[in-house]
Scaffold this motif. Structure first.
Motif, PDB file in Angstrom:
ATOM      1  N   GLU A  50       0.441  -1.553  -0.699  1.00 26.20           N
ATOM      2  CA  GLU A  50      -0.798  -2.320  -0.724  1.00 26.20           C
ATOM      3  C   GLU A  50      -1.671  -1.990   0.482  1.00 26.20           C
ATOM      4  O   GLU A  50      -2.901  -1.898   0.367  1.00 26.20           O
ATOM      5  N   ALA A  51      -1.046  -1.785   1.634  1.00 24.05           N
ATOM      6  CA  ALA A  51      -1.802  -1.438   2.828  1.00 24.05           C
ATOM      7  C   ALA A  51      -2.470  -0.081   2.675  1.00 24.05           C
ATOM      8  O   ALA A  51      -3.642   0.106   3.063  1.00 24.05           O
ATOM      9  N   ALA A  52      -1.755   0.889   2.106  1.00 20.39           N
ATOM     10  CA  ALA A  52      -2.345   2.205   1.876  1.00 20.39           C
ATOM     11  C   ALA A  52      -3.469   2.126   0.847  1.00 20.39           C
ATOM     12  O   ALA A  52      -4.491   2.809   0.977  1.00 20.39           O
ATOM     13  N   TRP A  53      -3.291   1.300  -0.178  1.00 20.29           N
ATOM     14  CA  TRP A  53      -4.314   1.135  -1.209  1.00 20.29           C
ATOM     15  C   TRP A  53      -5.608   0.586  -0.612  1.00 20.29           C
ATOM     16  O   TRP A  53      -6.702   0.982  -1.005  1.00 20.29           O
ATOM     17  N   ARG A  54      -5.462  -0.311   0.355  1.00 22.15           N
ATOM     18  CA  ARG A  54      -6.670  -0.864   0.993  1.00 22.15           C
ATOM     19  C   ARG A  54      -7.407   0.203   1.793  1.00 22.15           C
ATOM     20  O   ARG A  54      -8.632   0.124   1.956  1.00 22.15           O
ATOM     21  N   VAL A  55      -6.696   1.193   2.297  1.00 22.04           N
ATOM     22  CA  VAL A  55      -7.346   2.300   3.000  1.00 22.04           C
ATOM     23  C   VAL A  55      -8.093   3.178   2.016  1.00 22.04           C
ATOM     24  O   VAL A  55      -9.262   3.526   2.215  1.00 22.04           O
ATOM     25  N   ASP A  56      -7.423   3.556   0.927  1.00 27.19           N
ATOM     26  CA  ASP A  56      -8.041   4.403  -0.102  1.00 27.19           C
ATOM     27  C   ASP A  56      -7.219   4.275  -1.373  1.00 27.19           C
ATOM     28  O   ASP A  56      -6.105   4.802  -1.452  1.00 27.19           O
ATOM     29  N   PRO A  57      -7.750   3.595  -2.400  1.00 29.69           N
ATOM     30  CA  PRO A  57      -6.984   3.408  -3.636  1.00 29.69           C
ATOM     31  C   PRO A  57      -6.531   4.706  -4.290  1.00 29.69           C
ATOM     32  O   PRO A  57      -5.514   4.727  -4.993  1.00 29.69           O
ATOM     33  N   ALA A  58      -7.264   5.786  -4.058  1.00 26.99           N
ATOM     34  CA  ALA A  58      -6.921   7.060  -4.690  1.00 26.99           C
ATOM     35  C   ALA A  58      -5.616   7.641  -4.164  1.00 26.99           C
ATOM     36  O   ALA A  58      -5.051   8.547  -4.788  1.00 26.99           O
ATOM     37  N   LEU A  59      -5.126   7.138  -3.037  1.00 31.40           N
ATOM     38  CA  LEU A  59      -3.924   7.694  -2.428  1.00 31.40           C
ATOM     39  C   LEU A  59      -2.639   7.070  -2.954  1.00 31.40           C
ATOM     40  O   LEU A  59      -1.550   7.553  -2.632  1.00 31.40           O
ATOM     41  N   VAL A  60      -2.756   6.018  -3.746  1.00 30.59           N
ATOM     42  CA  VAL A  60      -1.588   5.256  -4.171  1.00 30.59           C
ATOM     43  C   VAL A  60      -1.465   5.286  -5.688  1.00 30.59           C
ATOM     44  O   VAL A  60      -2.448   5.121  -6.409  1.00 30.59           O
ATOM     45  N   ARG A  61      -0.247   5.509  -6.177  1.00 32.67           N
ATOM     46  CA  ARG A  61       0.024   5.488  -7.611  1.00 32.67           C
ATOM     47  C   ARG A  61       0.136   4.043  -8.065  1.00 32.67           C
ATOM     48  O   ARG A  61       1.155   3.397  -7.888  1.00 32.67           O
ATOM     49  N   ARG A  62      -0.901   3.524  -8.660  1.00 33.49           N
ATOM     50  CA  ARG A  62      -0.881   2.144  -9.124  1.00 33.49           C
ATOM     51  C   ARG A  62       0.097   2.001 -10.281  1.00 33.49           C
ATOM     52  O   ARG A  62       0.219   2.867 -11.134  1.00 33.49           O
ATOM     53  N   GLY A  63       0.799   0.883 -10.308  1.00 30.81           N
ATOM     54  CA  GLY A  63       1.756   0.634 -11.371  1.00 30.81           C
ATOM     55  C   GLY A  63       3.132   1.206 -11.098  1.00 30.81           C
ATOM     56  O   GLY A  63       4.051   0.966 -11.876  1.00 30.81           O
ATOM     57  N   VAL A  64       3.284   1.978 -10.029  1.00 29.72           N
ATOM     58  CA  VAL A  64       4.591   2.524  -9.660  1.00 29.72           C
ATOM     59  C   VAL A  64       5.088   1.740  -8.443  1.00 29.72           C
ATOM     60  O   VAL A  64       4.469   1.787  -7.383  1.00 29.72           O
ATOM     61  N   PRO A  65       6.177   0.996  -8.569  1.00 29.06           N
ATOM     62  CA  PRO A  65       6.626   0.160  -7.456  1.00 29.06           C
ATOM     63  C   PRO A  65       7.199   0.978  -6.313  1.00 29.06           C
ATOM     64  O   PRO A  65       7.568   2.147  -6.481  1.00 29.06           O
ATOM     65  N   ALA A  66       7.272   0.365  -5.162  1.00 28.54           N
ATOM     66  CA  ALA A  66       7.913   1.006  -4.014  1.00 28.54           C
ATOM     67  C   ALA A  66       9.378   1.263  -4.351  1.00 28.54           C
ATOM     68  O   ALA A  66      10.084   0.355  -4.815  1.00 28.54           O
ATOM     69  N   HIS A  67       9.831   2.487  -4.130  1.00 26.25           N
ATOM     70  CA  HIS A  67      11.189   2.839  -4.526  1.00 26.25           C
ATOM     71  C   HIS A  67      11.687   4.036  -3.738  1.00 26.25           C
ATOM     72  O   HIS A  67      10.907   4.767  -3.133  1.00 26.25           O
ATOM     73  N   VAL A  68      12.993   4.233  -3.793  1.00 28.20           N
ATOM     74  CA  VAL A  68      13.641   5.438  -3.285  1.00 28.20           C
ATOM     75  C   VAL A  68      14.213   6.178  -4.481  1.00 28.20           C
ATOM     76  O   VAL A  68      14.935   5.587  -5.296  1.00 28.20           O
ATOM     77  N   SER A  69      13.891   7.446  -4.623  1.00 27.40           N
ATOM     78  CA  SER A  69      14.460   8.251  -5.701  1.00 27.40           C
ATOM     79  C   SER A  69      15.842   8.749  -5.290  1.00 27.40           C
ATOM     80  O   SER A  69      15.992   9.387  -4.246  1.00 27.40           O
ATOM     81  N   LEU A  70      16.836   8.445  -6.116  1.00 30.29           N
ATOM     82  CA  LEU A  70      18.176   8.971  -5.887  1.00 30.29           C
ATOM     83  C   LEU A  70      18.296  10.376  -6.460  1.00 30.29           C
ATOM     84  O   LEU A  70      18.964  11.229  -5.881  1.00 30.29           O
ATOM     85  N   ASN A 156      -6.969  14.638   4.083  1.00 30.04           N
ATOM     86  CA  ASN A 156      -7.907  14.380   5.164  1.00 30.04           C
ATOM     87  C   ASN A 156      -7.142  13.762   6.332  1.00 30.04           C
ATOM     88  O   ASN A 156      -6.563  12.684   6.201  1.00 30.04           O
ATOM     89  N   PRO A 157      -7.097  14.432   7.478  1.00 34.71           N
ATOM     90  CA  PRO A 157      -6.315  13.903   8.606  1.00 34.71           C
ATOM     91  C   PRO A 157      -6.726  12.497   9.008  1.00 34.71           C
ATOM     92  O   PRO A 157      -5.872  11.682   9.402  1.00 34.71           O
ATOM     93  N   ALA A 158      -8.013  12.205   8.911  1.00 37.36           N
ATOM     94  CA  ALA A 158      -8.461  10.864   9.289  1.00 37.36           C
ATOM     95  C   ALA A 158      -7.915   9.814   8.334  1.00 37.36           C
ATOM     96  O   ALA A 158      -7.482   8.731   8.756  1.00 37.36           O
ATOM     97  N   ALA A 159      -7.906  10.130   7.031  1.00 37.81           N
ATOM     98  CA  ALA A 159      -7.356   9.186   6.051  1.00 37.81           C
ATOM     99  C   ALA A 159      -5.863   8.999   6.265  1.00 37.81           C
ATOM    100  O   ALA A 159      -5.350   7.871   6.207  1.00 37.81           O
ATOM    101  N   ALA A 160      -5.164  10.099   6.509  1.00 35.96           N
ATOM    102  CA  ALA A 160      -3.724  10.008   6.750  1.00 35.96           C
ATOM    103  C   ALA A 160      -3.440   9.157   7.984  1.00 35.96           C
ATOM    104  O   ALA A 160      -2.500   8.355   7.991  1.00 35.96           O
ATOM    105  N   ALA A 161      -4.255   9.328   9.014  1.00 33.00           N
ATOM    106  CA  ALA A 161      -4.061   8.552  10.236  1.00 33.00           C
ATOM    107  C   ALA A 161      -4.291   7.066   9.981  1.00 33.00           C
ATOM    108  O   ALA A 161      -3.569   6.212  10.513  1.00 33.00           O
ATOM    109  N   ARG A 162      -5.279   6.737   9.155  1.00 32.96           N
ATOM    110  CA  ARG A 162      -5.538   5.331   8.839  1.00 32.96           C
ATOM    111  C   ARG A 162      -4.385   4.728   8.049  1.00 32.96           C
ATOM    112  O   ARG A 162      -4.004   3.577   8.273  1.00 32.96           O
ATOM    113  N   VAL A 163      -3.818   5.511   7.123  1.00 36.80           N
ATOM    114  CA  VAL A 163      -2.670   5.014   6.362  1.00 36.80           C
ATOM    115  C   VAL A 163      -1.482   4.803   7.288  1.00 36.80           C
ATOM    116  O   VAL A 163      -0.805   3.774   7.228  1.00 36.80           O
TER     117      VAL A 163
END
Length: 204
Positions: A50-70, A156-163
């Motif tokens: 959610e924090a990353a989405w607030r920086v830039d919604p395009a950077l986050v896969r909506r509908g995919v929950p936070a997870h670890v892939s085994l 974009n380094p600036a976007a990555a830094a904000r995230v």
């Protein structure tokens, strides 16, 4: 388990290669319907996305929950056998549910993620059970580290830094790994085939 946040130190690393270069989006290769994955969903880590989405919604896969892939990709749905499913359940039973402390932000090739070293052992066990399956089809080396992908396409380094700053402010973060899911990509998105609790011998 209680965590003393005052004694934990949030670490931010910039990773260019090596084991952690696998911190990337599970869907980076535009998978086809029928692709499967074995994951551990971490609902308590949702604020990171959610924090990353607030920086830039395009950077986050909506509908995919936070997870670890085994293991991703796992056996294609068309080739998935009862034995494969039995083995997933059996492996899940071998590992107890575990409390985790997420504290390290890592970046690689436009991706921002949070390391989950507490799940590396189970990630390694799943890879060893299916040695013919290459994690992320080998794009990130033989042994990419366990992680939660937070943002992708942050070229974009600036976007990555904000995230990094946004999610870093939320760390350390406590969460719990309690169950393993086998998920399948359908025309409507990722769907759970089954969920099995960690550390329960009969999988119920």
């Amino acid at each position: 388990m209680a965590y003393d946040h005052q004694r934990q130190r949030t670490r931010v690393e910039h990773v260019a290669d090596g084991r952690s270069s696998g911190l990337a989006c599970d869907d980076d290769g535009m998978p086809e319907p029928g692709t499967t994955a074995v994951v551990i969903v971490l609902p308590d880590a949702a604020p990171l996305l959610e924090a990353a989405w607030r920086v830039d919604p395009a950077l986050v896969r909506r509908g995919v929950p936070a997870h670890v892939s085994l293991l991703y990709p796992f056996v294609p749905e068309s080739a998935l056998t009862d034995q494969d499913e039995k083995d997933v359940r059996s492996l899940a039973a071998r590992f107890p549910a575990v409390d985790l402390l997420l504290e390290e932000v890592v970046t690689a090739s436009g991706f921002v993620a949070v390391a989950v070293p507490g799940l590396q052992t189970i990630v390694d066990a799943f890879r060893a059970q299916w040695p013919g399956l290459r994690p992320y089809e080998g794009r990130f080396g033989a042994q990419p580290a366990a992680h939660v992908t937070v943002a992708m396409g942050a070229d974009n380094p600036a976007a990555a830094a904000r995230v990094r700053a946004a999610i870093g402010s939320l760390l350390p973060l406590r969460t719990r790994a309690a169950a393993v899911q086998l998920v399948v990509l359908t025309e409507e998105g990722w769907q759970s085939r089954f969920t099995v609790p960690l550390g329960v011998p009969d999988g119920s």
